[in-house]
Enzyme design. Structure first.
Site, PDB file in Angstrom:
ATOM      1  N   GLY A  33       0.784  -1.274   0.114  1.00 56.18           N
ATOM      2  CA  GLY A  33      -0.037  -0.012   0.080  1.00 56.18           C
ATOM      3  C   GLY A  33       0.942   1.242   0.061  1.00 56.18           C
ATOM      4  O   GLY A  33       2.198   1.059  -0.282  1.00 56.18           O
ATOM      5  N   ASN A  34      -0.031   2.243   0.385  1.00 61.54           N
ATOM      6  CA  ASN A  34       0.962   3.551   0.301  1.00 61.54           C
ATOM      7  C   ASN A  34       0.435   4.302   1.480  1.00 61.54           C
ATOM      8  O   ASN A  34      -0.632   4.204   2.282  1.00 61.54           O
ATOM      9  CB  ASN A  34       0.885   4.307  -1.022  1.00 61.54           C
ATOM     10  CG  ASN A  34      -0.284   4.748  -1.327  1.00 61.54           C
ATOM     11  OD1 ASN A  34      -1.153   5.467  -0.838  1.00 61.54           O
ATOM     12  ND2 ASN A  34      -0.910   4.216  -2.650  1.00 61.54           N
ATOM     13  N   ARG A  35       0.948   5.662   1.793  1.00 60.01           N
ATOM     14  CA  ARG A  35       0.644   6.517   2.777  1.00 60.01           C
ATOM     15  C   ARG A  35      -0.415   7.363   2.716  1.00 60.01           C
ATOM     16  O   ARG A  35      -0.823   8.414   3.563  1.00 60.01           O
ATOM     17  CB  ARG A  35       1.923   7.330   3.318  1.00 60.01           C
ATOM     18  CG  ARG A  35       2.697   6.283   3.873  1.00 60.01           C
ATOM     19  CD  ARG A  35       4.061   7.298   4.501  1.00 60.01           C
ATOM     20  NE  ARG A  35       5.193   6.664   4.785  1.00 60.01           N
ATOM     21  CZ  ARG A  35       5.221   5.892   5.944  1.00 60.01           C
ATOM     22  NH1 ARG A  35       4.320   5.954   6.864  1.00 60.01           N
ATOM     23  NH2 ARG A  35       6.432   5.095   6.256  1.00 60.01           N
ATOM     24  N   SER A  36      -1.158   7.149   1.460  1.00 60.94           N
ATOM     25  CA  SER A  36      -2.420   8.208   1.330  1.00 60.94           C
ATOM     26  C   SER A  36      -3.510   7.895   2.464  1.00 60.94           C
ATOM     27  O   SER A  36      -3.947   6.802   2.647  1.00 60.94           O
ATOM     28  CB  SER A  36      -3.018   7.938  -0.190  1.00 60.94           C
ATOM     29  OG  SER A  36      -4.165   8.625  -0.226  1.00 60.94           O
ATOM     30  N   ALA A 100      -4.295   7.640  -4.727  1.00 57.81           N
ATOM     31  CA  ALA A 100      -2.816   7.081  -4.844  1.00 57.81           C
ATOM     32  C   ALA A 100      -2.916   5.791  -5.419  1.00 57.81           C
ATOM     33  O   ALA A 100      -2.812   4.881  -4.430  1.00 57.81           O
ATOM     34  CB  ALA A 100      -1.968   7.458  -3.253  1.00 57.81           C
TER      35      ALA A 100
END
Ligand code: CTP
Ligand code: CA
Length: 223
Positions: A33-36, A100
């Site tokens: 995943g990512n930090r959005s 994102a």
């Protein structure tokens, strides 16, 4: 409480927006995943509804509640987000890609939890579809706004990204420690074919309102 404004800048307009991260499964219990946080996209969805738009929000996994008056469709992966966008984009006046999206996914997610004892230390990744670029290539497409989250050369990277993807407008922000993702305040550089301007630093809800006013102006100029 703020209510829907039938005389707002986006009265009578239909708007599709993606928000949040995507999660790409590795196995049934793990993902990339990512930090959005989804906050910018949700702020835009909220503000657009307040400005009178009919809003469809396609959301990756977030901890946020559905904005008042907004139709929300939940997705998890980039492929699911892609399919939901292609299903709902037809006839929309505006598409804003604030999600994102993971650029790659695991080629073959494991059906069972990967055990430490297998000592698997690498993953094979394959590219996800570029949702906003594909949307921009559709016939009779909406007015399309993308985002560019950059850690360096923000304006130059965003300008190139807008042209490469064929977008009408791009909103660029610097991300990194204490900036952009997972923060309340933000700064947006808005680039379109003929105009460039900077909004903020300001809280995301106020940036969302200002961005939507710019979009409403641009959409109204088209007609
Ligand atoms: N985007 C998308 N589908 C993808 C990747 C990105 O729709 N598979 C959209 C995002 O929602 C955003 C814009 O494209 O509106 C830019 O995303 P970004 O990650 O900054 O651009 P990339 O082209 O993926 O470039 P890079 O990650 O290499 O900077
Ligand atoms: Ca990317």
């Amino acid at each position: 409480a703020l209510s829907i404004n039938k005389a707002g800048a986006l009265a009578g307009k239909t708007l599709l927006i993606t928000a949040g991260p995507t999660h790409e499964p590795i196995d049934p219990v793990r993902f990339i995943g990512n930090r959005s946080s989804g906050r910018m996209g949700y702020a835009i969805a909220t503000a657009a509804a307040q400005q009178g738009a009919t809003v469809t929000l396609i959301s990756g996994p977030t901890a946020l509640s559905t904005p008042h008056g907004v139709e929300r469709i939940n997705v998890s992966t980039a492929l699911e987000m892609h399919d939901a966008v292609m299903q709902h984009i037809k006839g929309k006046a505006i598409f804003i890609a604030a999600a994102a999206v993971a650029d790659y996914r695991i080629a073959t997610p494991a059906a069972q939890k990967i055990k430490k004892s297998t000592a698997q230390t690498s993953l094979t990744l394959i590219p996800n579809p570029d949702i906003v670029a594909e949307a921009a290539a559709l016939p009779n497409r909406p007015y399309i706004v993308g985002f560019a989250a950059e850690t360096e050369a923000v304006i130059d990277n965003a300008r190139a990204k807008r042209e490469r993807k064929g977008l009408d407008m791009i909103a660029a922000n610097q991300v990194g420690p204490g900036l952009g993702f997972d923060t309340e305040d933000n700064c947006l550089h808005i680039l379109s074919e003929h105009a460039e301007r900077t909004l903020g630093p300001a809280p995301k809800p106020s940036l969302a309102n200002e961005l939507l006013l710019l979009i409403a102006d641009a959409v109204n100029e088209q007609h």
